[in-house]
Design an enzyme around this catalytic site. Structure first.
Site, PDB file in Angstrom:
ATOM      1  N   SER A 101       0.840  -1.190   0.000  1.00 30.98           N
ATOM      2  CA  SER A 101       0.000   0.000   0.000  1.00 30.98           C
ATOM      3  C   SER A 101       0.877   1.242   0.000  1.00 30.98           C
ATOM      4  O   SER A 101       2.033   1.195   0.436  1.00 30.98           O
ATOM      5  CB  SER A 101      -0.876   0.001   1.253  1.00 30.98           C
ATOM      6  OG  SER A 101      -1.500   1.251   1.449  1.00 30.98           O
ATOM      7  N   TYR A 126      -2.564  -0.987   9.753  1.00 30.81           N
ATOM      8  CA  TYR A 126      -2.483  -1.362   8.338  1.00 30.81           C
ATOM      9  C   TYR A 126      -1.172  -0.876   7.730  1.00 30.81           C
ATOM     10  O   TYR A 126      -0.471  -1.619   7.045  1.00 30.81           O
ATOM     11  CB  TYR A 126      -3.683  -0.764   7.611  1.00 30.81           C
ATOM     12  CG  TYR A 126      -3.789  -1.109   6.145  1.00 30.81           C
ATOM     13  CD1 TYR A 126      -4.307  -2.326   5.745  1.00 30.81           C
ATOM     14  CD2 TYR A 126      -3.387  -0.207   5.170  1.00 30.81           C
ATOM     15  CE1 TYR A 126      -4.429  -2.648   4.400  1.00 30.81           C
ATOM     16  CE2 TYR A 126      -3.500  -0.512   3.825  1.00 30.81           C
ATOM     17  CZ  TYR A 126      -4.023  -1.733   3.451  1.00 30.81           C
ATOM     18  OH  TYR A 126      -4.131  -2.045   2.109  1.00 30.81           O
TER      19      TYR A 126
END
Length: 190
Positions: A152, A165
């Site tokens: 990400s 995350y």
């Protein structure tokens, strides 16, 4: 752009294959001729994706899995090899976030729910490490294969609120670089 690379008749495993990214990629790779293996915990959605691929003339299978359970993944590997005889690519798309692993605008790091943080790290990091450990050995023995780990932008730059995350995806980016060298040096360029 079609035919950027050839995946015709390649056996491609997609963990988290019933998710939004996984299903989109599965559909495209199936159109390019890959044999798709959807691994997910969402059986109904996984079976629907497989049916959709087959309705368009593609080849696909679904196997129920748990990316955090090595024994389940080992059984998935046996079942995949029994059906297809090989594994050519692994796409580690399983992952996600949960509210407790974020820091809201009215909270601080001291309010972080460590159990939720741990669950997000486990799913995103260990949910990539374990499938890689299980399926990469087949590709290493074949002397060729490809692994794509989903990371990400939050791995490169901390994004607002998604601390669990982001930490997990930063670890994925590091792990991916490590594995590129580890697998190539010890098992060959393929």
């Amino acid at each position: 752009m079609a035919n950027l690379f050839c995946v015709k008749d390649k056996v491609v495993i997609i963990t988290g294959g019933a998710g939004i990214l996984g299903r989109g990629i599965a559909g495209h790779l199936a159109e390019e001729g890959a044999k798709i293996v959807i691994l997910d915990r969402a059986a109904e959605v996984g079976e629907q994706i497989v049916a959709g691929i087959k309705a368009k003339g593609g080849e696909a299978s679904f196997f129920l899995t748990d990316v955090l359970n090595k024994e389940v993944l080992e059984q998935n590997k046996k079942d995949i090899l029994a059906k297809y005889g090989r594994i050519d690519a692994l796409l580690n798309a399983a992952g996600g976030n949960m509210a407790g692993a974020t820091i809201g605008p009215d909270s601080t790091i001291f309010d972080l729910n460590i159990d939720a943080f741990r669950k997000v790290v486990d799913l995103n990091l260990f949910g990539t490490v374990l499938p890689t450990m299980v399926f990469a050995d087949v590709m290493a023995n074949q002397k060729e294969g490809a692994i794509v780990n989903f990371s990400s932008e939050s791995a490169l730059r901390p994004l607002t609120r998604v601390v669990g995350y982001g930490a997990a995806k930063a670890a994925i980016s590091n792990l991916t670089k490590y594995l590129a060298g580890e697998l190539a040096i010890k098992f060959g360029e393929g």
